[in-house]
Motif scaffolding. Structure first.
Motif, short mmCIF file in Angstrom:
data_model
loop_
_atom_site.label_atom_id
_atom_site.label_comp_id
_atom_site.label_asym_id
_atom_site.label_seq_id
_atom_site.Cartn_x
_atom_site.Cartn_y
_atom_site.Cartn_z
N ARG A 264 0.84 -1.21 0.00
CA ARG A 264 0.00 0.00 0.00
C ARG A 264 0.87 1.25 0.00
O ARG A 264 0.60 2.21 -0.72
CB ARG A 264 -0.93 -0.01 1.22
CG ARG A 264 -1.78 1.24 1.38
CD ARG A 264 -2.74 1.44 0.23
NE ARG A 264 -3.72 0.36 0.17
CZ ARG A 264 -4.46 0.08 -0.89
NH1 ARG A 264 -4.34 0.80 -1.99
NH2 ARG A 264 -5.33 -0.91 -0.88
N HIS A 265 1.93 1.25 0.80
CA HIS A 265 2.81 2.41 0.83
C HIS A 265 3.45 2.64 -0.54
O HIS A 265 3.58 3.78 -1.00
CB HIS A 265 3.91 2.23 1.88
CG HIS A 265 3.41 2.03 3.28
ND1 HIS A 265 2.19 2.48 3.71
CD2 HIS A 265 3.99 1.41 4.36
CE1 HIS A 265 2.03 2.16 4.99
NE2 HIS A 265 3.09 1.51 5.40
N LEU A 266 3.85 1.53 -1.19
CA LEU A 266 4.44 1.65 -2.54
C LEU A 266 3.45 2.27 -3.51
O LEU A 266 3.79 3.18 -4.28
CB LEU A 266 4.87 0.27 -3.05
CG LEU A 266 6.28 -0.22 -2.77
CD1 LEU A 266 6.47 -1.58 -3.43
CD2 LEU A 266 7.34 0.75 -3.27
N SER A 267 2.21 1.75 -3.51
CA SER A 267 1.22 2.26 -4.45
C SER A 267 0.84 3.71 -4.14
O SER A 267 0.46 4.47 -5.03
CB SER A 267 -0.04 1.38 -4.46
OG SER A 267 -0.72 1.46 -3.22
N ASN A 268 0.94 4.10 -2.87
CA ASN A 268 0.65 5.47 -2.47
C ASN A 268 1.83 6.42 -2.70
O ASN A 268 1.69 7.63 -2.51
CB ASN A 268 0.27 5.53 -0.98
CG ASN A 268 -1.14 5.07 -0.74
OD1 ASN A 268 -1.94 4.96 -1.65
ND2 ASN A 268 -1.46 4.81 0.52
N HIS A 269 2.97 5.82 -3.04
CA HIS A 269 4.18 6.62 -3.25
C HIS A 269 4.51 7.43 -2.00
O HIS A 269 4.82 8.62 -2.05
CB HIS A 269 4.00 7.54 -4.47
CG HIS A 269 5.29 7.98 -5.09
ND1 HIS A 269 6.35 7.13 -5.28
CD2 HIS A 269 5.69 9.18 -5.59
CE1 HIS A 269 7.35 7.77 -5.87
NE2 HIS A 269 6.97 9.02 -6.06
N VAL A 270 4.41 6.74 -0.86
CA VAL A 270 4.71 7.40 0.42
C VAL A 270 5.63 6.49 1.22
O VAL A 270 5.51 5.26 1.17
CB VAL A 270 3.42 7.70 1.21
CG1 VAL A 270 2.69 6.43 1.62
CG2 VAL A 270 3.69 8.57 2.43
N GLU A 271 6.56 7.08 1.91
CA GLU A 271 7.55 6.32 2.66
C GLU A 271 6.92 5.73 3.92
O GLU A 271 6.14 6.41 4.60
CB GLU A 271 8.72 7.24 3.04
CG GLU A 271 9.44 7.87 1.86
CD GLU A 271 8.68 9.02 1.21
OE1 GLU A 271 9.00 9.37 0.06
OE2 GLU A 271 7.73 9.55 1.84
N PRO A 272 7.26 4.48 4.27
CA PRO A 272 6.70 3.86 5.48
C PRO A 272 6.93 4.70 6.74
O PRO A 272 6.06 4.76 7.62
CB PRO A 272 7.44 2.52 5.57
CG PRO A 272 7.84 2.22 4.16
CD PRO A 272 8.12 3.54 3.52
N GLU A 273 8.08 5.38 6.80
CA GLU A 273 8.36 6.17 8.01
C GLU A 273 7.44 7.39 8.12
O GLU A 273 7.14 7.85 9.24
CB GLU A 273 9.83 6.60 8.04
CG GLU A 273 10.31 7.41 6.86
CD GLU A 273 10.89 6.55 5.74
OE1 GLU A 273 11.67 7.11 4.93
OE2 GLU A 273 10.56 5.34 5.67
N VAL A 274 6.95 7.90 6.98
CA VAL A 274 6.00 9.02 7.02
C VAL A 274 4.67 8.54 7.60
O VAL A 274 4.05 9.22 8.44
CB VAL A 274 5.79 9.63 5.61
CG1 VAL A 274 4.66 10.64 5.60
CG2 VAL A 274 7.09 10.28 5.12
N VAL A 275 4.22 7.35 7.17
CA VAL A 275 2.97 6.79 7.70
C VAL A 275 3.13 6.48 9.17
O VAL A 275 2.22 6.73 9.98
CB VAL A 275 2.57 5.53 6.91
CG1 VAL A 275 1.29 4.93 7.48
CG2 VAL A 275 2.38 5.86 5.43
N GLU A 276 4.28 5.96 9.55
CA GLU A 276 4.52 5.64 10.96
C GLU A 276 4.52 6.90 11.82
O GLU A 276 3.99 6.91 12.94
CB GLU A 276 5.86 4.89 11.11
CG GLU A 276 6.12 4.30 12.48
CD GLU A 276 5.14 3.20 12.86
OE1 GLU A 276 5.09 2.84 14.06
OE2 GLU A 276 4.40 2.70 11.99
N ALA A 277 5.09 7.99 11.28
CA ALA A 277 5.09 9.27 12.01
C ALA A 277 3.66 9.77 12.21
O ALA A 277 3.30 10.26 13.29
CB ALA A 277 5.92 10.31 11.26
#
Length: 605
Positions: A264-277
């Protein structure tokens, strides 16, 4: 009997001055399900796919820059035809998911289009094998496909997780009897559920709506009716979730995905650490947000403890009011125009041209959405409008999506799609515009309090509740990796996040542990839900920049929406002086919610 009760509810709503609710006109896609145009497009799609595969399979790495541009443009045209066909079938189906003919048409076309497009599977696989040096040369040439680079950069991010050509083709062919089939089972089961509430037989949408009723007994009755029916169907819902989670785990293992969330993070083009933050900022704020607000609400309701049917209850001083469709339309369009006349102009055709399906009808999909269809057509908005203030906010939300999709369409089919993390930006911004416009013209303290409380609840539902949903999904997939989950296992996971997120003022009735069963995001789009919190936090930060008078804000805002999926979130937010990778960014957004709660507490003094 069931249809009669449902229609009675709708007719009663009309009697409460909802007015004439619009319905979709799908003829902009195809004149009819048996139309020559639809048959011709299916045949054209088959020819174009065969021609494309013949022209390019095994040759992608040899193409010149101009030939690669022609190849991608040809692929895009194929994507538009397939998208138009499936949008038409899908929208007809969502108008009445219990209609056998519509369900058959959708299933048949899903199978047909999957078979037709199987020869295209080579494209992404072969493209990802192009050497980096060749790729960079092709996409930097003046006569090449440079504008499409963001699409293919995202595609190439999947290279470490790509399977063999044969396995990728198998997954493509098998998709119609895999997740798609379980999704349909979930949709059709949910749409057909019947709830006995105070002598009436209601569908899920009308029953959930009762949870916002002014009468506490009516809310309680609806909550117990929901729990009763969910419990009766819990084995089926457990099977759906067990199967989909296991299917995902198998595919993730083969693709060497490090976590269930990573795809999901890949498809959203967002870094896992941004989602974790984001996740950590929200969970740390639970006591300052939801716990604090619901303690206030318990006091307003004169209760020591809140039950789940009190969570979205209106305030005792908030007089019941039904908002007619014409008023809802003018409220949202006026708020949009107050920001920019262009925003209202982009939204207006939805009302006038059959782009909205608003009424509650038998078999209609619950909830609300904006479907972009294809860039050569226009989006369609689905609502289940019952005249509640929240329904007006839902209209503002979905119109925001629709406007975003219209603006991004200029990018073309491959670049228009916005990653989920940014897909909620215009929708939540549209809600905020509508809320602020209403708040500015409200002078009565009682009405102001009700309006503020409603907004805080919506934001808690968007941020706190969705991050709790995300945590539930994380726990569910982790637990499923250890073995089959019983209904009681899933119930326990659900309750663990509910108690933590809602706070100590809540008591949970027997049966509430089953309320995970009806949430469609867990089934259709695993880990989608954090996009809502991402969007809300982003919009709060954006709105603060707007209120602070950032120069040329409107122009920058429209440029951001028009970009679609052509830019990374860092690049899109830079003109506003914002950076989502900064942990402090999320605290800025959460402070907006805290500020509203401060205002509510001040009104108490």
């Amino acid at each position: 009997m069931t249809l009669k009760a449902t229609f009675d509810s709708r007719d009663a709503a009309k009697g409460n001055d909802l007015g004439q609710l619009p319905e979709w006109d799908l003829s902009d896609l195809y004149p009819a399900p048996d139309s020559a145009e639809l048959s011709e497009d299916i045949e054209k799609l088959a020819r174009d796919v065969a021609d494309f595969a013949k022209a390019y399979k095994g040759r992608l790495a040899e193409l010149s820059a101009s030939e690669m541009l022609a190849c991608i443009e040809s692929y895009e045209r194929i994507d538009i035809i397939a998208g138009r066909i499936m949008s038409y079938a899908g929208l007809r189906y969502y108008q009445n998911t219990t209609d056998a003919e519509r369900a058959k048409m959708l299933g048949d076309l899903q199978g047909r289009i999957t078979d037709i497009t199987t020869p295209l599977v080579f494209f992404s696989l072969e493209f990802n094998r192009i050497p980096d040096e060749t790729y960079n040369t092709l996409f930097s040439a003046a006569d090449g496909p440079a504008r499409y680079k963001p699409v293919f950069d995202r595609m190439r991010a999947m290279r470490p997780h790509q399977l063999s050509d044969e396995l990728e083709q198998f997954l493509h062919d098998n998709s119609v009897v895999g997740a798609a089939a379980w999704n349909r089972l979930f949709d059709e089961t949910t749409a057909a559920l019947e709830f006995e509430v105070d002598g009436e037989t209601l569908g899920i949408e009308a029953t959930l709506d009762r949870l916002t009723d002014h009468d506490r007994n009516r809310r309680e009755t609806a909550a117990h009716a929901l729990a009763n029916v969910f419990q009766k169907n819990i084995k089926l819902f457990s099977r759906v979730h067990n199967t989909l989670a296991k299917e995902k785990a198998i595919e993730d293992k083969w693709r060497k995905m490090p976590t269930p969330q990573y795809g999901r993070h890949l498809s959203n083009h967002v870094e896992p650490e941004v989602v974790e933050a984001l996740r950590n900022a929200v969970t740390a704020a639970y006591p300052r947000l939801s716990h604090r607000y619901y303690a206030l609400k318990a006091k307003w309701l004169g209760l020591d403890k809140l039950q789940v049917w009190d969570r979205n209850a209106p305030l005792p001083t908030d007089a019941p009011r039904t908002i007619g469709w014409d008023e809802a339309r003018s409220t949202v369009l006026d708020a949009y125009a107050g920001f920019s006349p262009r925003l209202a102009e982009l939204a207006e055709p939805f009302f006038d041209r059959g782009w909205i399906d608003a009424g509650v009808k038998p078999g209609k999909a619950p909830g609300a959405f904006a479907h972009p269809t294809v860039t050569t057509a226009h989006p369609y908005v689905l609502l289940n409008y019952l005249g509640k203030p929240r329904d007006v906010m839902t209209l503002a939300h979905e119109l925001g999506h629709g406007v975003h999709q219209r603006l991004a369409a200029d990018q073309g089919e491959l670049l228009a799609a916005t990653p989920l993390t940014l897909a909620e930006t215009a929708s939540v911004f549209g809600e905020m515009l509508t809320f602020r416009a209403l708040l500015a013209r409200t002078t009565d303290p009682v009405q102001k309090k009700a309006l503020l409380a409603g907004k805080v609840e919506d934001m808690i539902n968007t941020v706190v509740r969705q991050i709790a949903f995300y945590d539930f999904e994380c726990k569910l997939h982790a637990a499923r990796a250890e073995g089959e989950l019983t209904p009681d296992d899933i119930n326990a996971l659900w309750m663990s996040v509910q108690a933590e997120s809602l706070g100590p003022v809540f008591e949970f009735m027997p049966g509430y542990e089953t309320f995970w069963t009806y949430v469609p995001h867990f089934v259709h789009s695993p880990f989608y839900v954090y996009a809502y919190a991402f969007g809300d936090g982003l919009v709060n930060a954006l709105y603060a920049a707007y209120e602070q008078g950032l120069p040329d804000f409107q122009d920058k805002y429209f440029e951001m929406l028009t970009a679609g999926g052509s830019k990374h979130h860092k690049e899109l937010l830079e003109p506003f002086g914002l950076d989502a990778s900064d942990p402090a960014f999320w605290d800025k957004g959460l402070s907006i919610i805290e500020g509203f709660i401060d205002q509510l507490e001040a009104l108490e003094e």
